[in-house]
Design a protein around this motif. Structure first.
Motif, PDB file in Angstrom:
ATOM      1  N   ASN A   1      21.967  67.272   4.542  1.00  0.00           N
ATOM      2  CA  ASN A   1      22.282  67.867   5.842  1.00  0.00           C
ATOM      3  C   ASN A   1      21.447  67.305   6.986  1.00  0.00           C
ATOM      4  O   ASN A   1      20.957  68.046   7.842  1.00  0.00           O
TER       5      ASN A   1
ATOM      6  N   ASN B   1      18.084  69.605   5.843  1.00  0.00           N
ATOM      7  CA  ASN B   1      18.440  70.351   7.059  1.00  0.00           C
ATOM      8  C   ASN B   1      17.621  69.962   8.281  1.00  0.00           C
ATOM      9  O   ASN B   1      17.413  70.790   9.179  1.00  0.00           O
TER      10      ASN B   1
ATOM     11  N   THR C   1      17.243  68.409  11.867  1.00  0.00           N
ATOM     12  CA  THR C   1      18.123  68.182  13.009  1.00  0.00           C
ATOM     13  C   THR C   1      17.351  67.512  14.134  1.00  0.00           C
ATOM     14  O   THR C   1      16.280  67.991  14.528  1.00  0.00           O
TER      15      THR C   1
ATOM     16  N   SER D   1      11.474  70.443   5.388  1.00  0.00           N
ATOM     17  CA  SER D   1      12.772  71.121   5.432  1.00  0.00           C
ATOM     18  C   SER D   1      12.954  71.945   6.702  1.00  0.00           C
ATOM     19  O   SER D   1      12.032  72.603   7.182  1.00  0.00           O
ATOM     20  N   ASN D   2      14.174  71.891   7.237  1.00  0.00           N
ATOM     21  CA  ASN D   2      14.596  72.751   8.358  1.00  0.00           C
ATOM     22  C   ASN D   2      13.829  72.505   9.649  1.00  0.00           C
ATOM     23  O   ASN D   2      13.698  73.409  10.476  1.00  0.00           O
TER      24      ASN D   2
ATOM     25  N   VAL E   1      13.563  71.097  13.376  1.00  0.00           N
ATOM     26  CA  VAL E   1      14.403  70.745  14.520  1.00  0.00           C
ATOM     27  C   VAL E   1      13.514  70.042  15.544  1.00  0.00           C
ATOM     28  O   VAL E   1      12.468  70.575  15.940  1.00  0.00           O
TER      29      VAL E   1
ATOM     30  N   ALA F   1       7.607  72.780   7.404  1.00  0.00           N
ATOM     31  CA  ALA F   1       8.955  73.318   7.226  1.00  0.00           C
ATOM     32  C   ALA F   1       9.261  74.408   8.256  1.00  0.00           C
ATOM     33  O   ALA F   1       8.417  75.239   8.574  1.00  0.00           O
ATOM     34  N   GLY F   2      10.473  74.375   8.766  1.00  0.00           N
ATOM     35  CA  GLY F   2      10.941  75.392   9.696  1.00  0.00           C
ATOM     36  C   GLY F   2      10.463  75.237  11.122  1.00  0.00           C
ATOM     37  O   GLY F   2      10.737  76.090  11.961  1.00  0.00           O
TER      38      GLY F   2
ATOM     39  N   ASN G   1       6.997  77.589  15.383  1.00  0.00           N
ATOM     40  CA  ASN G   1       8.060  77.701  16.363  1.00  0.00           C
ATOM     41  C   ASN G   1       7.542  78.478  17.564  1.00  0.00           C
ATOM     42  O   ASN G   1       7.417  79.707  17.482  1.00  0.00           O
TER      43      ASN G   1
END
Length: 200
Positions: A85, A105, A107, A149-150, A152, A167-168, A184
């Motif tokens: 992904n 994942n 992006t 992972s994940n 952005v 991650a995240g 984040n």
């Protein structure tokens, strides 16, 4: 200037432009074709990537599925690896260095929209066609980075060489070289040093 030139320069542009629409539809079809292959179908995958992602160096492996808005505006260095992904909305240049790992994942998202709601609204031409005005900011990822992972990465961000992004994370600002950063919004936790070596 053409709408494509405006887009790549980070200026406001109309994504419904005919040239851009054709490029985007082609990339979406090629992404679908790639995603329909098996990972050991090396020749077929190479044929697709030669068109979808022509600016890539040797050793790039994309697990699939992948999703590119244009593909041709993304440049990938040597020995690149992307897990499941991997999504790149390359409406502004995306440059990825050598030896970069992307977890599932990940992006990369250059697109931007006005914060002002009136400017952000869809517009209507005299013909009845609906469209919007967007802009974008480039993304640069240095050599030897690992995006877990994940993750952005937002438009306008540069990630320096040798970084690990936890991650995240949502990366909204530049990350200096050899940083461990997470969160984040993503923030630098500490520098990566020789003490991080596992000596294998």
């Amino acid at each position: 200037m053409t709408e494509k030139e405006k887009m790549l320069a980070g200026m406001p542009y109309d994504p419904s432009d005919k040239e851009l629409t054709e490029l985007r539809v082609r990339a979406h079809k090629l992404s679908k074709d790639y995603n329909d292959t098996y990972e050991d179908d090396f020749e077929k995958r190479k044929e697709i990537l030669d068109v979808l992602l022509p600016e890539r160096e040797n050793g790039a492996f994309l697990q699939g599925p992948v999703y590119f808005d244009y593909g041709v505006f993304t440049k990938v260095g040597k020995s690149f690896y992307a897990n499941f992904n991997f999504t790149v909305l390359d409406c502004c240049p995306v440059v990825i260095g050598d030896n970069v790992f992307c977890g599932p994942n990940v992006t990369l998202a250059p697109p931007m929209h006005s914060f002002d709601p009136e400017e952000r609204r869809m517009r209507t031409r005299g013909s009845g066609e609906v469209y919007d005005i967007e802009y974008a900011r480039p993304i640069t990822i240095g050599n030897d980075c690992w995006l877990a992972s994940n993750v952005v990465v937002c438009g306008g961000v540069t990630i320096g060489d040798g970084c690990v992004i936890g991650a995240g994370s949502v990366v909204t600002r530049d990350i200096p070289p050899r940083s461990l950063a997470a969160g984040n919004p993503c923030r630098v936790i500490r520098q990566i040093t020789d003490r991080d070596k596992l000596n294998f």
